[in-house]
Scaffold this active site. Sequence first.
Site, PDB file in Angstrom:
ATOM      1  N   LYS A  22       0.842  -1.214   0.000  1.00 54.49           N
ATOM      2  CA  LYS A  22       0.000   0.000   0.000  1.00 54.49           C
ATOM      3  C   LYS A  22       0.872   1.257   0.000  1.00 54.49           C
ATOM      4  O   LYS A  22       0.623   2.193  -0.760  1.00 54.49           O
ATOM      5  CB  LYS A  22      -0.888   0.007   1.261  1.00 54.49           C
ATOM      6  CG  LYS A  22      -1.506   1.361   1.564  1.00 54.49           C
ATOM      7  CD  LYS A  22      -2.270   1.375   2.874  1.00 54.49           C
ATOM      8  CE  LYS A  22      -1.419   1.530   4.102  1.00 54.49           C
ATOM      9  NZ  LYS A  22      -1.214   2.899   4.600  1.00 54.49           N
ATOM     10  N   ASN A  23       1.887   1.278   0.855  1.00 57.44           N
ATOM     11  CA  ASN A  23       2.653   2.509   1.021  1.00 57.44           C
ATOM     12  C   ASN A  23       3.593   2.788  -0.148  1.00 57.44           C
ATOM     13  O   ASN A  23       4.179   3.866  -0.231  1.00 57.44           O
ATOM     14  CB  ASN A  23       3.411   2.500   2.353  1.00 57.44           C
ATOM     15  CG  ASN A  23       2.445   2.673   3.522  1.00 57.44           C
ATOM     16  OD1 ASN A  23       1.287   3.041   3.319  1.00 57.44           O
ATOM     17  ND2 ASN A  23       2.917   2.391   4.734  1.00 57.44           N
ATOM     18  N   CYS A 116      -4.479  12.691  13.190  1.00 52.26           N
ATOM     19  CA  CYS A 116      -4.445  11.246  12.961  1.00 52.26           C
ATOM     20  C   CYS A 116      -4.326  10.572  14.309  1.00 52.26           C
ATOM     21  O   CYS A 116      -3.627  11.064  15.193  1.00 52.26           O
ATOM     22  CB  CYS A 116      -3.254  10.927  12.081  1.00 52.26           C
ATOM     23  SG  CYS A 116      -2.956   9.191  11.902  1.00 52.26           S
ATOM     24  N   ARG A 121       0.906  14.469  12.978  1.00 54.88           N
ATOM     25  CA  ARG A 121       1.612  14.124  11.738  1.00 54.88           C
ATOM     26  C   ARG A 121       1.808  15.387  10.908  1.00 54.88           C
ATOM     27  O   ARG A 121       1.155  15.607   9.894  1.00 54.88           O
ATOM     28  CB  ARG A 121       0.853  13.036  10.986  1.00 54.88           C
ATOM     29  CG  ARG A 121       0.795  11.777  11.833  1.00 54.88           C
ATOM     30  CD  ARG A 121       0.149  10.618  11.161  1.00 54.88           C
ATOM     31  NE  ARG A 121       0.921  10.067  10.068  1.00 54.88           N
ATOM     32  CZ  ARG A 121       0.495   9.052   9.322  1.00 54.88           C
ATOM     33  NH1 ARG A 121      -0.681   8.514   9.568  1.00 54.88           N
ATOM     34  NH2 ARG A 121       1.236   8.581   8.346  1.00 54.88           N
ATOM     35  N   PRO A 122       2.781  16.200  11.364  1.00 51.87           N
ATOM     36  CA  PRO A 122       3.013  17.476  10.676  1.00 51.87           C
ATOM     37  C   PRO A 122       3.591  17.263   9.285  1.00 51.87           C
ATOM     38  O   PRO A 122       4.090  16.181   8.972  1.00 51.87           O
ATOM     39  CB  PRO A 122       4.044  18.163  11.573  1.00 51.87           C
ATOM     40  CG  PRO A 122       4.742  17.067  12.290  1.00 51.87           C
ATOM     41  CD  PRO A 122       3.741  15.959  12.444  1.00 51.87           C
ATOM     42  N   ASP A 311       5.338   0.138  11.720  1.00 48.15           N
ATOM     43  CA  ASP A 311       4.101  -0.492  11.250  1.00 48.15           C
ATOM     44  C   ASP A 311       3.991  -1.965  11.675  1.00 48.15           C
ATOM     45  O   ASP A 311       2.977  -2.606  11.398  1.00 48.15           O
ATOM     46  CB  ASP A 311       3.979  -0.353   9.722  1.00 48.15           C
ATOM     47  CG  ASP A 311       3.776   1.091   9.291  1.00 48.15           C
ATOM     48  OD1 ASP A 311       3.387   1.911  10.145  1.00 48.15           O
ATOM     49  OD2 ASP A 311       4.019   1.408   8.111  1.00 48.15           O
ATOM     50  N   ILE A 333       9.137   6.436  16.226  1.00 45.08           N
ATOM     51  CA  ILE A 333       8.607   7.179  15.076  1.00 45.08           C
ATOM     52  C   ILE A 333       7.353   7.954  15.485  1.00 45.08           C
ATOM     53  O   ILE A 333       7.222   9.137  15.210  1.00 45.08           O
ATOM     54  CB  ILE A 333       8.292   6.229  13.890  1.00 45.08           C
ATOM     55  CG1 ILE A 333       9.489   5.323  13.581  1.00 45.08           C
ATOM     56  CG2 ILE A 333       7.866   7.039  12.644  1.00 45.08           C
ATOM     57  CD1 ILE A 333      10.695   5.995  13.015  1.00 45.08           C
ATOM     58  N   ARG A 403      -8.158  -0.753   5.000  1.00 44.49           N
ATOM     59  CA  ARG A 403      -7.328   0.269   4.369  1.00 44.49           C
ATOM     60  C   ARG A 403      -5.982  -0.312   3.944  1.00 44.49           C
ATOM     61  O   ARG A 403      -5.358   0.203   3.021  1.00 44.49           O
ATOM     62  CB  ARG A 403      -7.076   1.438   5.334  1.00 44.49           C
ATOM     63  CG  ARG A 403      -8.317   2.276   5.600  1.00 44.49           C
ATOM     64  CD  ARG A 403      -7.963   3.490   6.438  1.00 44.49           C
ATOM     65  NE  ARG A 403      -6.671   4.003   6.027  1.00 44.49           N
ATOM     66  CZ  ARG A 403      -5.675   4.318   6.846  1.00 44.49           C
ATOM     67  NH1 ARG A 403      -5.811   4.210   8.145  1.00 44.49           N
ATOM     68  NH2 ARG A 403      -4.526   4.764   6.382  1.00 44.49           N
TER      69      ARG A 403
HETATM   70  N1  EPU Z   1       7.372  14.192  10.629  1.00 43.75           N
HETATM   71  C1  EPU Z   1       7.606  15.508  10.952  1.00 43.75           C
HETATM   72  N2  EPU Z   1       7.459  16.446   9.980  1.00 43.75           N
HETATM   73  C2  EPU Z   1       7.110  16.136   8.695  1.00 43.75           C
HETATM   74  C3  EPU Z   1       6.862  14.793   8.385  1.00 43.75           C
HETATM   75  C4  EPU Z   1       7.010  13.831   9.370  1.00 43.75           C
HETATM   76  O1  EPU Z   1       7.930  15.820  12.087  1.00 43.75           O
HETATM   77  O2  EPU Z   1       7.013  17.051   7.872  1.00 43.75           O
HETATM   78  C5  EPU Z   1       7.506  13.174  11.675  1.00 43.75           C
HETATM   79  C6  EPU Z   1       6.203  12.397  11.894  1.00 43.75           C
HETATM   80  O3  EPU Z   1       5.364  13.067  12.803  1.00 43.75           O
HETATM   81  C7  EPU Z   1       6.731  11.083  12.426  1.00 43.75           C
HETATM   82  C8  EPU Z   1       8.030  10.882  11.651  1.00 43.75           C
HETATM   83  O4  EPU Z   1       8.410  12.191  11.210  1.00 43.75           O
HETATM   84  O5  EPU Z   1       7.017  11.205  13.787  1.00 43.75           O
HETATM   85  C9  EPU Z   1       7.940   9.970  10.471  1.00 43.75           C
HETATM   86  O6  EPU Z   1       6.856  10.358   9.650  1.00 43.75           O
HETATM   87  P1  EPU Z   1       6.830  10.074   8.084  1.00 43.75           P
HETATM   88  O7  EPU Z   1       6.630  11.366   7.377  1.00 43.75           O
HETATM   89  O8  EPU Z   1       7.993   9.244   7.688  1.00 43.75           O
HETATM   90  O9  EPU Z   1       5.505   9.211   7.951  1.00 43.75           O
HETATM   91  P2  EPU Z   1       4.529   9.253   6.747  1.00 43.75           P
HETATM   92  O10 EPU Z   1       5.313   9.413   5.510  1.00 43.75           O
HETATM   93  O11 EPU Z   1       3.419  10.193   7.017  1.00 43.75           O
HETATM   94  C10 EPU Z   1       4.645   6.688   6.175  1.00 43.75           C
HETATM   95  C11 EPU Z   1       3.648   5.574   6.100  1.00 43.75           C
HETATM   96  C12 EPU Z   1       3.198   5.186   7.501  1.00 43.75           C
HETATM   97  C13 EPU Z   1       4.432   4.749   8.289  1.00 43.75           C
HETATM   98  C14 EPU Z   1       5.466   5.895   8.299  1.00 43.75           C
HETATM   99  C15 EPU Z   1       6.765   5.521   8.986  1.00 43.75           C
HETATM  100  C16 EPU Z   1       2.585   6.013   3.982  1.00 43.75           C
HETATM  101  C17 EPU Z   1       1.366   6.383   3.222  1.00 43.75           C
HETATM  102  N3  EPU Z   1       2.509   6.018   5.308  1.00 43.75           N
HETATM  103  O12 EPU Z   1       3.929   7.773   6.798  1.00 43.75           O
HETATM  104  O13 EPU Z   1       2.328   4.057   7.340  1.00 43.75           O
HETATM  105  O14 EPU Z   1       4.068   4.432   9.606  1.00 43.75           O
HETATM  106  O15 EPU Z   1       5.773   6.279   6.944  1.00 43.75           O
HETATM  107  O16 EPU Z   1       7.347   4.447   8.371  1.00 43.75           O
HETATM  108  O17 EPU Z   1       3.595   5.664   3.389  1.00 43.75           O
HETATM  109  C18 EPU Z   1       0.639   2.578   7.960  1.00 43.75           C
HETATM  110  O18 EPU Z   1       0.813   2.007   6.859  1.00 43.75           O
HETATM  111  O19 EPU Z   1      -0.062   2.086   8.886  1.00 43.75           O
HETATM  112  C19 EPU Z   1       1.291   3.858   8.199  1.00 43.75           C
HETATM  113  C20 EPU Z   1       0.928   4.684   9.171  1.00 43.75           C
END
Ligand code: EPU
Length: 434
Positions: A22-23, A116, A121-122, A311, A333, A403
């Site tokens: 999915k991701n 979320c 999730r900034p 995850d 994370i 999902r």
């Molecule tokens: N973060 C920031 N600022 C940003 C972006 C992220 O502080 O601008 C922080 C987040 O709050 C978090 C950390 O950095 O503490 C990592 O967040 P990341 O941006 O890597 O997460 P994401 O890209 O929003 C993806 C997956 C998640 C998975 C995370 C970590 C997708 C669609 N989602 O989320 O998947 O947990 O990476 O590996 O790819 C799931 O599948 O259940 C899921 C939540």
Amino acid sequence: MDVIRIEGGRPLNGTVTVAGAKNAALPIFAATLLTEETCTIEQVPDLSDVRYMGEILRHLGAEVERPDPHTWKITARHIKGVAPYELVRKMRASVTLLGPLVGRLRHARVSLPGGCVIGPRPIDLHLKGLARLNCGIEIEKGYVDVDGSNLKGDYLYLGGRHGSTVTGTANMIMAAVLAPGITRIESAACEPEVVDLCDMLVKMGAQIENIGSHYLRITGVDKLHGCHHRIVPDRIEAGTFLIGGALSGGDVTVENVVPGHMRSLLDVFEQANVPFDADSDGRRITVFGSRKEPRKSIEIITLPHPGFPTDLQAQMCALMALTPGLSIITERIYPNRFMHVPELQRMGANIAIEGANAIVRGTESLSGAPVMASDLRASAALVIAGLAAEGETWVQRIYHLDRGYETMEVKLQELGAKIERLPESEMPSELKGE
Ligand code: EPU
């Protein structure tokens, strides 16, 4: 709304084929916006989030066909750059539209994703990155407006408090592949799903060096073209079934895996004395729960790839709840991602939360109970805990599960589980939560 009913206490046995990730699929769908030619994507998981991303692309003007449930053909000939709240609010991953829209159209107006349940999730790192690529950014009325008319490559650093950002890296790559000049991304996420996106972009004509590392170098090109791409297998689905096998005391083989993506889980299995075998060509991994070897308590820390994935944290909490001794699971994370814990406690698990740590004291058995799913991975943890628990477990709000897991209950039935999906009206009212 449906619920899942499980009669626990039966070991899982057999082989399960893992779906596409999915991701990986979500940003790859967004990447189809970078060209006016057709992209054919195969091994796409049939999931509500993915279908929803298809809807969003259609809304933006793309022609979307689905010749079979796992193949999508997307042609984004004429698209617009505005993704409104009513579309975006349902799925956080729609933030990955920002990068390709800016790359292709030089502007994007995308509603900011809301809160979320797994924690804040900034998207500050996404915006910081776009600003480094010479974009103007304004936030108003819940939207982020990106003016990319002067888009150009530059150096950007994507490290944050919790490491890099997976979707933020995807966004920067997608903006940079069509940005004039050279973009160097330091502290890039190197999750297999990011690598899969890069592989597809290279097929489309993008110039990306050091793929899979924390330091990417991208030379912008004028145009990208269509491609055929097969989505990488889902390491989290694979891990969930392997943990489920160990937890239920059965032998489960997952096929269609990339072993290199599973190393941190296999390392944890080794430490916890969970017997497994990864075959030499590596597309199959078997866990031998039936050997009943006493498991050992362990410490796990979730980290960006190649560390242990957040995850799979909830699923490991379930496994360690039935492992003698004291295990400590630290979430680096998403420090608040423990909504599964109160539900596992309702099943008899002995888990205390201290800050970002789950302190899990293994018990001999879990007892089936009505429980409430709160997010995708928490739901998976409750299902596999239910398989190992004595008696009946009912899981409510399983739309979370849908999902990210393709027909999970059917795959589990094929492994011998007594599990069924029912309309909520068939759940005894005295068992229902709010
Ligand atoms: N973060 C920031 N600022 C940003 C972006 C992220 O502080 O601008 C922080 C987040 O709050 C978090 C950390 O950095 O503490 C990592 O967040 P990341 O941006 O890597 O997460 P994401 O890209 O929003 C993806 C997956 C998640 C998975 C995370 C970590 C997708 C669609 N989602 O989320 O998947 O947990 O990476 O590996 O790819 C799931 O599948 O259940 C899921 C939540």
